[in-house]
Design an enzyme around this catalytic site. Structure first.
Site, mmCIF file in Angstrom:
data_model
loop_
_atom_site.group_PDB
_atom_site.id
_atom_site.type_symbol
_atom_site.label_atom_id
_atom_site.label_comp_id
_atom_site.label_asym_id
_atom_site.label_seq_id
_atom_site.Cartn_x
_atom_site.Cartn_y
_atom_site.Cartn_z
ATOM 1 N N ASP A 1 69.650 5.157 -30.842
ATOM 2 C CA ASP A 1 69.566 6.481 -31.481
ATOM 3 C C ASP A 1 68.448 6.424 -32.514
ATOM 4 O OD1 ASP A 1 70.332 9.050 -32.859
ATOM 5 O OD2 ASP A 1 72.083 8.865 -31.557
ATOM 6 N N GLY A 17 65.015 4.144 -32.213
ATOM 7 C CA GLY A 17 63.702 4.528 -31.709
ATOM 8 C C GLY A 17 63.724 5.977 -31.270
ATOM 9 N N ASP A 18 62.731 6.316 -30.422
ATOM 10 C CA ASP A 18 62.569 7.697 -29.997
ATOM 11 C C ASP A 18 62.698 7.733 -28.479
ATOM 12 O OD1 ASP A 18 61.714 10.211 -29.366
ATOM 13 O OD2 ASP A 18 59.665 9.952 -30.127
ATOM 14 N N PHE A 19 63.735 8.413 -27.970
ATOM 15 C CA PHE A 19 63.943 8.356 -26.517
ATOM 16 C C PHE A 19 62.862 9.090 -25.721
ATOM 17 C CE2 PHE A 19 67.932 11.206 -27.411
ATOM 18 C CZ PHE A 19 67.166 12.367 -27.563
ATOM 19 N N HIS A 42 71.535 18.251 -22.485
ATOM 20 C CA HIS A 42 71.732 19.687 -22.777
ATOM 21 C C HIS A 42 71.016 20.136 -24.052
ATOM 22 C CE1 HIS A 42 75.569 19.717 -25.601
ATOM 23 N NE2 HIS A 42 74.633 18.902 -26.056
#
Ligand SMILES: C[S@@+](CC[C@H](N)C(=O)[O-])C[C@H]1O[C@@H](n2cnc3c(N)ncnc32)[C@H](O)[C@@H]1O
Length: 472
Positions: free
Chosen positions: A331, A357-359, A377
């Protein structure tokens, strides 16, 4: 000496004359007072314990029924038991509809005091009296009142009234001092909450939580306090700007707060913490059903990555179910500490790590199962696709991916996913999707939708496998 039947008959009479003191004198201090589960919706089902809870029950009953008069007609006594056959005369407070409902009451006594009471009656009959036949306009007005309900429950949650009241009942003056509110205004808020079934007023100006209101306590095992704070508060303000979303197709959050949701939460860590707790509360309501609905045992000894896993509530439940597996919560950095704390508290520090981190850039590699609950979503197709492609790339050979989302049915079937869909538009610019839309999205990311399982609370579990051709 009075027989057990005489004692019970006298307590019905005392209740009939609203002489609660005399009626309760015939009850043991820890009497168990049980009504059918079918009455839970009205805050009147289940087991109450002790005199105070019975009084709260009576006060609650007076908000549901404008008249509720038991007429005990036949008493049968055997040993420590008294069984009473009779009818209830009742009138629904809101519907104005009246009727009679037969009952059987079972009493147990010890040394002249009632220790157990169980009420048995046809709850469908009661429901018809309480609900009445609503006219279309009444339905419409009730829908309109929904925003007032949301604010009432949000204020009760924000002020932590439930935490202050706890198991008992408290005077409004004390509550007002503790919450720095005007006592008269707080009284009016709580009285409104009694009308919505959240609270009871067992004595004038004294409030208790009903069964429906109890999850507003932070320490309730199924607490939804933070959900109410975020939904009615943060999101409630964004919904005032919902027209912006309608005109533009864009989220309204940046118009209301100047930043997209997740950037706003990063810059306002105290709000971020309540948001994360609200997500964990939702997850807690679902984890039991999820680990039952999907067989995680195939991942024994494997690595499971929860992408956007929040505070780790879900991965903890999954690792509990598959004792040989290891887990990763992935996350944003701001959420990592909460996840570490939860994992440590669950005693899973050895088996579960937290990576941040950054997905949109990358997700942890080498996972055998990637879980994305309420992630896709949040985003429009382009960003959703970027996250899915990163998962596809990161997967170990033979890996799988699970989406937990509310799959919207085609047509006009009512479904909670449709409410969530409009919320996603207004708050994030995201969307709930139909099965066909998920299938197409997954295919574009090089994944094949294998099956869709029913999960708890209107959610679905979508299982996907890598499609033959490798990552696109
Ligand atoms: C709707 S919440 C769902 C949380 C959790 N899966 C659950 O169901 O309780 C979305 C999660 O995505 C995380 N998130 C948002 N943007 C992210 C990003 N760019 N990279 C990694 N995580 C992100 C948020 O911090 C949040 O925990």
């Amino acid at each position: 000496m009075r027989s057990n039947s005489d004692i019970i008959r006298a307590s019905y009479e005392a209740f009939h004359h609203r002489d609660h003191k005399t009626a309760l004198a015939a009850f043991a201090p820890d009497i168990e007072w049980t009504h059918p589960d079918g009455m839970v919706d009205y805050g009147l089902g289940g087991t109450k314990k002790g005199h105070e809870e019975i009084l709260a029950f009576m006060a609650r009953a007076r908000t549901v029924f404008s008249e509720l008069r038991p007429d005990p007609q036949e008493f049968i006594e055997q040993g420590d038991r008294v069984v009473v056959f009779g009818v209830h005369y009742m009138c629904g407070a809101r519907s104005g509809r009246s009727g009679t409902v037969p009952f059987v009451h079972s009493w147990r006594l010890a040394r002249g005091l009632a220790t157990h009471f169980t009420d048995i009656h046809d709850t469908a009959l009661v429901r018809r009296i309480v609900e009445g036949d609503k006219s279309p306009v009444a339905e419409l007005l009730e829908t309109h009142d929904g925003y007032i309900r949301a604010h009432v429950v949000r204020l009760v949650a924000e002020l932590k009234v439930g935490d202050l009241i706890g198991d008992g009942a408290r005077d409004v003056a004390e509550l007002a001092t503790a919450t720095a509110t005007d006592s008269r205004a707080l009284f009016r808020l709580l009285r409104t909450a009694t009308g919505f079934g959240l609270m009871a007023e067992p004595a004038p100006g004294r409030f208790a939580l009903t069964e429906i209101g109890a999850p507003l306590r932070s320490d309730h095992p199924l607490s939804v306090r933070s959900i109410m704070v975020i939904g009615g508060g943060l999101f409630g303000r964004v919904f005032s700007d919902a027209e912006h979303s309608l005109r533009t197709g864009e989220p309204a959050f940046p118009k209301t707060f100047g930043l997209p949701l997740f950037a706003y939460l990063q810059q306002n860590p105290e709000v971020g913490a309540v948001f994360n707790t609200s997500m964990a509360e939702f997850s807690r309501l679902e984890t039991g059903g999820l680990v039952t609905a999907y067989d995680f045992s195939a991942f024994s000894g494997r690595r499971i990555v929860d992408v956007g896993g929040g505070d780790g509530t879900l991965i903890c439940a999954v690792l509990d179910a598959v004792t040989e597996a290891t887990g990763v919560v992935f996350d944003q950095p701001e959420v990592a500490d909460a996840a570490r704390e939860r994992i440590a508290a669950a005693g899973l520090g050895e088996r579960c790590t937290v990576e941040s981190g950054d997905f949109f850039s990358a997700v942890p590699t080498g996972g055998d199962l990637y879980i994305l609950k309420w992630i896709i979503h949040d985003w429009p197709d382009e960003q959703a696709l970027a996250i899915l492609r990163n998962c596809r790339r990161a997967m170990a050979p033979g890996g799988r991916l699970l989406l937990v989302e509310q799959v919207v049915p085609e047509g006009d079937t009512p479904h909670r996913g449709k409410v969530m869909d409009f919320t996603m538009l207004v708050v994030l610019g995201g969307r709930e999707r139909t099965k066909a839309e998920y299938s197409a999205l997954l295919a574009a990311a090089g994944l094949r939708l294998e099956r869709v399982l029913d999960g708890p609370m209107d959610s679905s579990i979508l299982e996907a496998l890598p499609d033959g051709g490798g990552p696109p």
